[in-house]
Scaffold this motif. Structure first.
Motif, mmCIF file in Angstrom:
data_model
loop_
_atom_site.group_PDB
_atom_site.id
_atom_site.type_symbol
_atom_site.label_atom_id
_atom_site.label_comp_id
_atom_site.label_asym_id
_atom_site.label_seq_id
_atom_site.Cartn_x
_atom_site.Cartn_y
_atom_site.Cartn_z
ATOM 1 N N GLU A 172 57.642 126.623 25.704
ATOM 2 C CA GLU A 172 57.764 125.567 26.706
ATOM 3 C C GLU A 172 56.427 125.408 27.441
ATOM 4 O O GLU A 172 55.601 126.314 27.457
ATOM 5 N N LEU A 173 56.260 124.245 28.081
ATOM 6 C CA LEU A 173 55.021 123.984 28.808
ATOM 7 C C LEU A 173 54.756 125.073 29.845
ATOM 8 O O LEU A 173 53.605 125.496 30.041
ATOM 9 N N GLY A 174 55.813 125.547 30.490
ATOM 10 C CA GLY A 174 55.660 126.545 31.544
ATOM 11 C C GLY A 174 55.248 127.922 31.047
ATOM 12 O O GLY A 174 54.942 128.805 31.846
ATOM 13 N N ASP A 175 55.223 128.091 29.741
ATOM 14 C CA ASP A 175 54.767 129.369 29.181
ATOM 15 C C ASP A 175 53.248 129.462 29.148
ATOM 16 O O ASP A 175 52.704 130.533 28.887
ATOM 17 N N THR A 227 48.126 128.091 25.571
ATOM 18 C CA THR A 227 48.267 126.716 26.072
ATOM 19 C C THR A 227 49.316 126.015 25.233
ATOM 20 O O THR A 227 49.172 125.906 24.012
ATOM 21 N N VAL A 228 50.357 125.561 25.901
ATOM 22 C CA VAL A 228 51.433 124.846 25.217
ATOM 23 C C VAL A 228 51.294 123.362 25.546
ATOM 24 O O VAL A 228 51.244 122.981 26.728
ATOM 25 N N VAL A 229 51.224 122.542 24.512
ATOM 26 C CA VAL A 229 50.999 121.091 24.733
ATOM 27 C C VAL A 229 52.187 120.284 24.213
ATOM 28 O O VAL A 229 53.026 120.791 23.465
ATOM 29 N N GLN A 250 52.171 123.625 20.078
ATOM 30 C CA GLN A 250 53.056 122.575 20.585
ATOM 31 C C GLN A 250 54.349 123.163 21.100
ATOM 32 O O GLN A 250 54.783 124.250 20.676
ATOM 33 N N MET A 251 54.966 122.432 21.994
ATOM 34 C CA MET A 251 56.278 122.817 22.511
ATOM 35 C C MET A 251 57.248 123.009 21.358
ATOM 36 O O MET A 251 57.222 122.267 20.377
ATOM 37 N N GLY A 252 58.086 123.999 21.496
ATOM 38 C CA GLY A 252 59.121 124.244 20.504
ATOM 39 C C GLY A 252 58.709 125.194 19.405
ATOM 40 O O GLY A 252 59.578 125.714 18.674
#
Lengths: 113, 114
Positions: B82-85, B112-114, B14-16
């Protein structure tokens, strides 16, 4: 600054026909040139390289590449394509020491039976 | 024997969150790299290490911190994801001091960042 260009996003060829994947480069000084192949969900596999000497370099799986200094090119070739050659191909460049390889954007090769 | 190995192969988070990717090579190379491959398959260098010392740090956010405990290992720690990672991250190694030395790549870690 050094750079690598692969002008074709996609190359389609019939099985048994010769294939060519194009690569041109820009560098100050002597270029060290490489070709890699990437199969789906896999890492990059080294195919061949040009350092110095004979302009025609032979590599893995029947691939070869021709270094042309005047045209600043290093095209990948194979006399007879196989369906199993279908993959993403990257040309890469290094011009000195421990600097990392600089990659082109890749060319997707599709060999059709 | 796997020359350059990365773990994990897949990472969904997850993000963060903070996550790490490990890389080990058994080729005796002194130079190791991290590359990022984006969704368009572009490969971009992130970091280059020679004999445990950072040589090159491209314009990568400081949320990314490589760590090399010894010559055979180069781990990548990412803070505050972050999502862009989301991308595939490749570790590679090569012999030092030789411009003509090819790099050997790991199989990649799909983040995959969700």
């Amino acid at each position: 600054a050094q750079s690598v260009a692969q002008p074709e996003d996609q190359v389609n060829v019939a099985e048994g026909n010769p294939l060519t994947v194009k690569c041109t480069y820009s560098v100050s000084g002597n270029p060290y040139l490489f070709w890699y192949v990437q199969y789906p969900n896999r890492g990059l596999q080294f195919l061949l390289k040009y350092i110095t000497g004979d302009n025609l370099v032979k590599g893995s799986y029947g691939f070869e590449a021709e270094f042309n200094k005047s045209q600043t090119s290093f095209h990948l070739k194979k006399p007879s394509a196989l369906v199993s050659d279908s993959a993403l191909y990257f040309c890469a460049l290094r011009n000195s020491g421990n600097t990392p390889l600089v990659f082109g954007k890749g060319t997707r090769l599709s060999v059709i039976a | 024997d796997t020359a350059v190995s990365q773990t994990p192969k897949y990472l969904v988070t997850q993000m963060g969150n903070d996550k790490s990717i490990k890389c080990e090579q058994n080729l005796g190379h002194d130079t190791m790299y991290w590359y990022k491959q984006d969704s368009k398959k572009f490969l971009k260098i992130m970091f280059s290490y020679n004999n445990k010392e950072l040589i090159i740090n491209e314009t990568v956010p400081n949320r990314f911190s490589p760590k090399s405990p010894d010559k055979a290992h180069l781990n990548l720690h990412i803070n505050s994801l972050e999502l862009g990672d989301s991308a595939v991250y490749f570790c590679a190694s090569s012999r030092p001091g030789s411009s003509g030395a090819e790099a050997f790549f790991g199989q990649g870690t799909r983040l995959t960042v969700v």
